[in-house]
Design an enzyme around this catalytic site. Structure first.
Site, short mmCIF file in Angstrom:
data_model
loop_
_atom_site.label_atom_id
_atom_site.label_comp_id
_atom_site.label_asym_id
_atom_site.label_seq_id
_atom_site.Cartn_x
_atom_site.Cartn_y
_atom_site.Cartn_z
N GLU A 187 0.85 -1.19 0.00
CA GLU A 187 0.00 0.00 0.00
C GLU A 187 0.88 1.24 0.00
O GLU A 187 1.92 1.28 0.66
CB GLU A 187 -0.90 -0.01 1.24
CG GLU A 187 -1.94 1.08 1.28
CD GLU A 187 -2.92 0.91 2.44
OE1 GLU A 187 -3.62 1.87 2.77
OE2 GLU A 187 -2.96 -0.20 3.02
N ASP A 218 0.18 5.38 0.45
CA ASP A 218 -0.93 6.23 0.89
C ASP A 218 -0.63 7.72 0.85
O ASP A 218 0.42 8.18 1.30
CB ASP A 218 -1.26 5.94 2.37
CG ASP A 218 -1.82 4.57 2.60
OD1 ASP A 218 -2.48 4.03 1.71
OD2 ASP A 218 -1.60 4.03 3.70
N GLU A 255 -2.97 10.43 2.82
CA GLU A 255 -4.12 10.60 3.71
C GLU A 255 -4.11 12.03 4.24
O GLU A 255 -3.14 12.47 4.85
CB GLU A 255 -4.07 9.62 4.88
CG GLU A 255 -4.25 8.17 4.46
CD GLU A 255 -4.19 7.21 5.63
OE1 GLU A 255 -5.06 6.33 5.73
OE2 GLU A 255 -3.26 7.36 6.46
N GLN A 289 -0.56 13.01 5.60
CA GLN A 289 0.19 11.85 6.07
C GLN A 289 0.44 10.90 4.89
O GLN A 289 -0.48 10.58 4.14
CB GLN A 289 -0.57 11.11 7.16
CG GLN A 289 0.10 9.80 7.60
CD GLN A 289 -0.56 9.19 8.81
OE1 GLN A 289 -0.36 9.61 9.93
NE2 GLN A 289 -1.37 8.15 8.59
N ARG A 341 5.06 3.30 8.62
CA ARG A 341 6.12 4.16 8.09
C ARG A 341 5.56 5.56 7.82
O ARG A 341 5.78 6.14 6.76
CB ARG A 341 6.70 3.56 6.82
CG ARG A 341 7.35 2.18 7.01
CD ARG A 341 8.02 1.74 5.71
NE ARG A 341 8.74 0.49 5.88
CZ ARG A 341 8.25 -0.71 5.56
NH1 ARG A 341 7.01 -0.82 5.06
NH2 ARG A 341 8.98 -1.80 5.73
N GLU A 342 4.88 6.12 8.78
CA GLU A 342 4.20 7.39 8.58
C GLU A 342 5.18 8.57 8.55
O GLU A 342 6.12 8.64 9.35
CB GLU A 342 3.18 7.65 9.68
CG GLU A 342 2.07 6.62 9.78
CD GLU A 342 2.40 5.49 10.74
OE1 GLU A 342 3.59 5.35 11.14
OE2 GLU A 342 1.48 4.73 11.10
N TRP A 366 -8.50 8.74 15.51
CA TRP A 366 -7.05 8.95 15.52
C TRP A 366 -6.58 10.16 14.72
O TRP A 366 -5.50 10.69 14.98
CB TRP A 366 -6.35 7.71 14.93
CG TRP A 366 -6.68 7.48 13.48
CD1 TRP A 366 -7.75 6.83 12.97
CD2 TRP A 366 -5.93 7.96 12.34
NE1 TRP A 366 -7.74 6.84 11.60
CE2 TRP A 366 -6.62 7.52 11.19
CE3 TRP A 366 -4.75 8.70 12.20
CZ2 TRP A 366 -6.17 7.82 9.89
CZ3 TRP A 366 -4.30 8.98 10.91
CH2 TRP A 366 -5.01 8.55 9.77
N ARG A 409 8.85 4.80 19.38
CA ARG A 409 8.38 3.66 18.60
C ARG A 409 9.54 2.78 18.13
O ARG A 409 9.42 1.56 18.08
CB ARG A 409 7.58 4.13 17.38
CG ARG A 409 6.25 4.75 17.69
CD ARG A 409 5.59 5.26 16.43
NE ARG A 409 5.16 4.18 15.52
CZ ARG A 409 4.72 4.38 14.29
NH1 ARG A 409 4.66 5.62 13.80
NH2 ARG A 409 4.33 3.36 13.54
#
Length: 284
Positions: A103, A105, A107, A120, A131-132, A196, A275
């Protein structure tokens, strides 16, 4: 916040009309796309050259390409919901289907009126994501249409905003980093992300502002249509997006990318030590 001093935009090559590459200018929605959900929350405008996605408390909406692609340069021109859109997510992405999906993205995370909307980006490969990266856009994406693009070849994935590169994800399979290689559809959606999306989920959707509406244009597709009997052809150098000059950014693009990272990035998973005490290998 100062605007970045972009000297100019990358002039992309003329698209080649080659076998297996679907491309046409000004095509209508139903030539390449189909509605996938929220059928009564979607309207086509301008003889099918524009689509309006709507969301209210009962449903959001979405659409997808009719075919899957194995490489390409994918573009969508989008105008985001205006006014108070906190908790609303507008998305444009490539995605495969299955347990270990790929995927890529875009967003857009809505916000209270007058506050900036966050873009994002994320990359999943072989089912691995998280992996934002997030940036604050240097313009109001609710005021007019802007283009959002993904270059995907066997060497790199590049995210563009109005021809300015904002992120690069390199093919680092040689060091054990999974890389998207599965055939992917192009999808778009407008959906409820208030658990979120805004202030970590603390700011909820104000439904008194519904229906929220996002507008999409640009339904031509420059991509290698996936064919299982000849999957490797999507890496062919005959497709312009696979040519050597698209294996890396050029010097001007590198400068533009650095300007975006310096002036507008407000989150990078590579720098999040809570993280990732040890940064993922692609971050080194």
């Amino acid at each position: 916040m100062a605007l970045p001093k972009f000297a100019g935009f990358l002039l992309l090559p003329l698209l080649l009309f080659i076998s297996g590459a679907a491309h046409a200018s000004g095509v209508s929605f139903d030539q390449n796309y189909q509605i996938t959900w929220g059928y009564d929350h979607i309207a086509t405008l301008d003889n099918g050259r524009e689509v309006q996605l709507s969301m209210d408390a009962s449903s959001g909406s979405g659409f997808a390409s009719q075919k899957s692609y194995g490489s390409g340069f994918f573009n969508m021109t989008i105008k985001l919901p205006g006014r108070n859109s906190a908790g609303v997510v507008t998305a444009f992405y490539l995605i495969s289907h299955g347990d270990r999906h790929d995927e890529v993205d875009f967003e857009f995370l809505g916000n209270r009126e007058g506050k900036p909307i966050t873009l994002q980006t994320n990359v999943f490969a072989d089912g691995v994501g998280n992996r934002e990266q997030r940036i604050l856009l240097w313009f109001d994406p609710t005021a007019d249409f802007h283009s959002y693009k993904v270059l995907w070849n066997h060497h790199q994935i590049v995210f563009y905003v109005d021809d300015i590169p904002i992120r690069v994800f390199k093919n680092n399979k040689r060091i054990g980093v999974p890389y998207p290689t599965q055939p992917m559809q192009i999808e778009a959606s407008l959906w409820n992300g208030d658990s979120w999306a805004t202030d970590g989920g603390r700011t909820k959707i104000d439904w008194s502002y519904a229906p929220f509406q996002a507008h999409y244009r640009g339904f031509d597709i420059s991509g290698c249509e996936f064919q299982s009997q000849d999957a490797g052809r999507c890496y062919s150098l005959a497709y312009w997006w696979n040519s050597w000059k698209h294996w890396v950014l050029d010097e001007e693009q590198e400068r533009q990318l650095e300007d975006v990272r310096k002036n507008f990035m407000n989150y990078d998973y590579c720098a999040d030590r809570s993280r990732y005490p040890v940064p993922p290998p692609e971050c080194h």
